[in-house]
Design an enzyme around this catalytic site. Structure first.
Site, PDB file in Angstrom:
ATOM      1  N   ALA A  75      21.783   0.962  46.418  1.00 13.26           N
ATOM      2  CA  ALA A  75      22.306   0.331  47.523  1.00 13.26           C
ATOM      3  C   ALA A  75      21.517  -0.609  48.684  1.00 13.26           C
ATOM      4  CB  ALA A  75      23.044   1.590  48.491  1.00 13.26           C
ATOM      5  N   GLY A 128      19.226  -2.467  47.347  1.00 12.40           N
ATOM      6  CA  GLY A 128      18.677  -3.575  46.139  1.00 12.40           C
ATOM      7  C   GLY A 128      19.661  -5.012  46.502  1.00 12.40           C
ATOM      8  N   ARG A 138      16.383   4.626  46.098  1.00 14.93           N
ATOM      9  CA  ARG A 138      15.298   5.333  46.148  1.00 14.93           C
ATOM     10  C   ARG A 138      14.457   5.064  47.648  1.00 14.93           C
ATOM     11  NH1 ARG A 138      14.010   4.160  39.856  1.00 14.93           N
ATOM     12  NH2 ARG A 138      14.418   1.956  40.690  1.00 14.93           N
ATOM     13  N   ASP A 173      32.229  -8.579  34.423  1.00 15.87           N
ATOM     14  CA  ASP A 173      31.742 -10.042  34.024  1.00 15.87           C
ATOM     15  C   ASP A 173      32.390 -10.829  35.225  1.00 15.87           C
ATOM     16  OD1 ASP A 173      31.841 -12.465  33.112  1.00 15.87           O
ATOM     17  OD2 ASP A 173      31.755 -11.811  30.952  1.00 15.87           O
ATOM     18  N   HIS A 174      31.425 -11.262  36.201  1.00 15.62           N
ATOM     19  CA  HIS A 174      31.980 -11.874  37.339  1.00 15.62           C
ATOM     20  C   HIS A 174      32.655 -12.951  37.081  1.00 15.62           C
ATOM     21  CE1 HIS A 174      28.357 -14.508  37.181  1.00 15.62           C
ATOM     22  NE2 HIS A 174      28.981 -15.048  38.107  1.00 15.62           N
ATOM     23  N   GLU A 186      23.742 -25.260  34.663  1.00 14.69           N
ATOM     24  CA  GLU A 186      23.113 -24.953  35.910  1.00 14.69           C
ATOM     25  C   GLU A 186      22.007 -25.819  36.205  1.00 14.69           C
ATOM     26  OE1 GLU A 186      23.471 -20.304  36.650  1.00 14.69           O
ATOM     27  OE2 GLU A 186      22.825 -20.683  34.628  1.00 14.69           O
ATOM     28  N   HIS A 207      30.055 -14.546  29.804  1.00 16.33           N
ATOM     29  CA  HIS A 207      30.960 -15.448  30.408  1.00 16.33           C
ATOM     30  C   HIS A 207      31.604 -16.448  29.393  1.00 16.33           C
ATOM     31  CE1 HIS A 207      28.856 -13.485  33.366  1.00 16.33           C
ATOM     32  NE2 HIS A 207      27.907 -14.336  33.712  1.00 16.33           N
ATOM     33  N   LYS A 236      20.126 -23.970  31.571  1.00 14.14           N
ATOM     34  CA  LYS A 236      19.619 -23.852  32.783  1.00 14.14           C
ATOM     35  C   LYS A 236      18.817 -25.153  33.072  1.00 14.14           C
ATOM     36  CE  LYS A 236      19.552 -18.991  33.847  1.00 14.14           C
ATOM     37  NZ  LYS A 236      20.656 -18.918  35.159  1.00 14.14           N
ATOM     38  N   LYS A 257      24.925 -28.646  38.495  1.00 14.89           N
ATOM     39  CA  LYS A 257      25.689 -27.580  38.219  1.00 14.89           C
ATOM     40  C   LYS A 257      27.151 -28.068  37.705  1.00 14.89           C
ATOM     41  CE  LYS A 257      27.255 -23.672  40.416  1.00 14.89           C
ATOM     42  NZ  LYS A 257      26.721 -22.333  39.721  1.00 14.89           N
TER      43      LYS A 257
END
Ligand code: BG6
Length: 516
Positions: free
Chosen positions: A30, A32, A63, A201-202, A240, A264, A364, A369
């Protein structure tokens, strides 16, 4: 050129949004980066849109030593950084739903403390729904945390009421090869049933990616031509301009195949090419995707370079700025052979797609993009205008633009005013923002809400993850055993010679990356 915009009749908008039922989210990691940049702002957006149940609360686990108040402050900061429009009242009300507990992920006592805290918080917030465990931690920790969730009975797989069964959310990468993915899945499925697992998988949460199914199956005019009889080829591009950012440690062990292509790209391909179904429901959709992925022709290892090639960016310039080459980036092995660009040609061996090439490229540090799906139709079978020199009519091209601009365009021929036979290629464009007048919601917002509601449609089922690895393992192994390095392309390029050859040997060309 005047753009032809569709009219938006408010009466015709069909929206079905289910608010989240009362449940609680437990976020590991949380404090991170993922929680800060994506999760907390997205949950806040769900709250601000009044789709979050008022009993909802979030318990952050990590942590780092933080009090509830420290965590609330960092959350408020994360929300403000992501969108300036959050009202102070909303921020305060949302922050009251946040709690924090610190501990060691490998200590059974930590999970007992989490359990005790959840009992207290459930009572305080009158929650009788499920607990959603979100692993926003490096994948190496997944199995360890999941085993503890199982041992401490927090996974409560035995609960008979499915609304109350715990849910587990994990992020890609799901393993780094077939074996590690199977091991991860075995570990996870010892404690959670598939119906409890939400693999993110966003890309599947992006509006424009979801629109692929609406576009294909909520209209009658496209489906009859969506096949080998009318389509010449399909290009899927995920270019990208950014490099590997601060993720050298992860990326150098992954590369473009594991980072983008296995998940993706293949998921987008499945949505573009799958068969229609009777019901828009999670399992029928996922069954069709799996059927499609299974039909992809395996790579011919004897002629691998004709089907898949790899590149790695060298020094160059992007957007007018000099940038370092991949091997000079922080945390990268100076001799690294990791690929940052992959171009491939795939065939789907089924009735609909036999012999239609699907050209996929992802890279990349390219010039721009640009994520898009371009469907090139066959040329007219006969030109009746040939007698006046118009014998080579350009093909119709339908482009589903995923990002950075979201929209659709159809390229077609039309008469130009002037001489009797005079033609131009026109573009009919539709741009989401200018029609719907809203910014596209963050993919995580959609996915988190779906997970709260218990809808697995936009999450990857394990069989599709496994098939994708099966397809790509021979390529990864062949590259690992091959002494040659990836082709070095200068940062800021659009392509490289081997990638061009892969498509040009079929007398076709990559589309130019759109400069937006
Ligand atoms: C992630 C990859 O899954 O997707 C990144 O790990 C990549 O390397 C990112 O940059 C691209 O996502 P988006 O939404 O910016 O296109």
């Amino acid at each position: 050129m005047k753009k032809i915009q569709p009219s938006l009749d408010q009466q015709d908008i069909i929206c079905a949004e289910t608010p989240a039922p009362p449940n609680a989210m437990v976020v590991f990691g949380a404090s991170g980066d993922l929680a800060h940049r994506k999760l907390i702002p997205s949950i806040f957006n769900i709250f601000a849109q009044e789709l979050l149940d008022e009993k909802f609360y979030l318990l952050g686990c990590g942590r780092t030593k933080l009090t509830d108040d420290d965590f609330r402050e960092t959350a408020k900061q994360a929300i403000q950084e992501s969108h300036s429009g959050a009202s102070a009242k909303d921020l305060i009300a949302f922050a009251e739903k946040l709690y924090y507990i610190e501990g060691d992920y490998d200590d059974a006592a930590f999970y007992e403390s989490i359990k005790a805290k959840l009992v207290l918080l459930d009572k305080k917030h009158k929650i009788d729904g499920c607990h959603i465990f979100y692993l926003a931690v490096p994948p190496l920790l997944y199995t360890q945390i999941v085993e503890h969730l199982g041992r401490s009975t927090l996974s409560c797989a035995a609960e008979s009421d499915s609304r109350q069964r715990a849910r587990l959310v994990i992020e890609k990468p799901f393993g780094r090869d077939l074996q590690s993915s199977t091991e991860l899945n075995d570990g996870v499925s010892r404690c959670f049933d598939e119906s409890q697992i939400y693999r993110i998988d966003h890309y599947l949460g992006k509006e424009t990616v979801q629109n692929i199914l609406m576009f294909r199956f909520a209209n009658t005019i496209f489906e009859p031509v969506w096949n080998r009889n009318y389509i010449d080829h399909i290009q899927i591009t995920m270019a990208e301009s950014i490099g590997i950012e601060h993720r050298g440690g992860y990326y150098d062990k992954a590369g473009a195949i594991r980072d983008i292509f296995q998940n993706h790209m293949l998921q987008i391909l499945a949505l573009v090419a799958m068969e229609p179904l009777a019901l828009f429901e999670a399992d029928p959709i996922r069954d069709e995707k799996v059927k499609l992925l299974r039909s992809i022709r395996p790579f011919n290892l004897d002629k691998l370079d004709s089907f898949i090639v790899r590149g790695q960016y060298g020094p160059g310039a992007v957007d007018g700025k000099q940038v370092a080459g991949y091997r000079d980036e922080p945390d990268i092995n100076p001799q690294s052979k990791t690929e940052t660009f992959v171009a491939a040609k795939l065939f789907i061996d089924n009735w609909r797609w036999k012999d239609v090439p699907f050209y996929l490229r992802a890279g990349k540090r390219l010039a721009h993009k640009d994520t898009e799906i371009a469907i090139t139709f066959k040329q007219v079978p006969h030109s009746m205008f040939a007698s006046v020199g118009l014998d080579d009519m350009p093909a119709n091209i339908l482009v589903l633009q995923i990002q950075p601009e979201e929209g659709l365009s159809l390229q077609f021929q039309a008469k130009r005013p002037g001489s009797k036979i005079c033609m131009s290629t026109l573009n009919m464009n539709f741009n989401y923002k200018s029609v719907f007048l809203v910014d596209m919601p963050e993919a995580y917002q959609r996915l988190l809400l779906d997970c709260m509601v218990g809808d697995q449609t936009l999450f990857s089922r394990y069989d599709s993850v496994e098939i994708a690895w099966q397809l790509l393992m021979p390529v990864l192994e062949s590259w690992e055993n091959d002494d040659s390095a990836p082709y070095e392309y200068p940062a800021g390029s659009e392509s490289f010679p081997q990638a061009d050859k892969l498509i040009e040997s079929d007398s076709r060309k990559w589309r130019k990356l759109a400069e937006i």
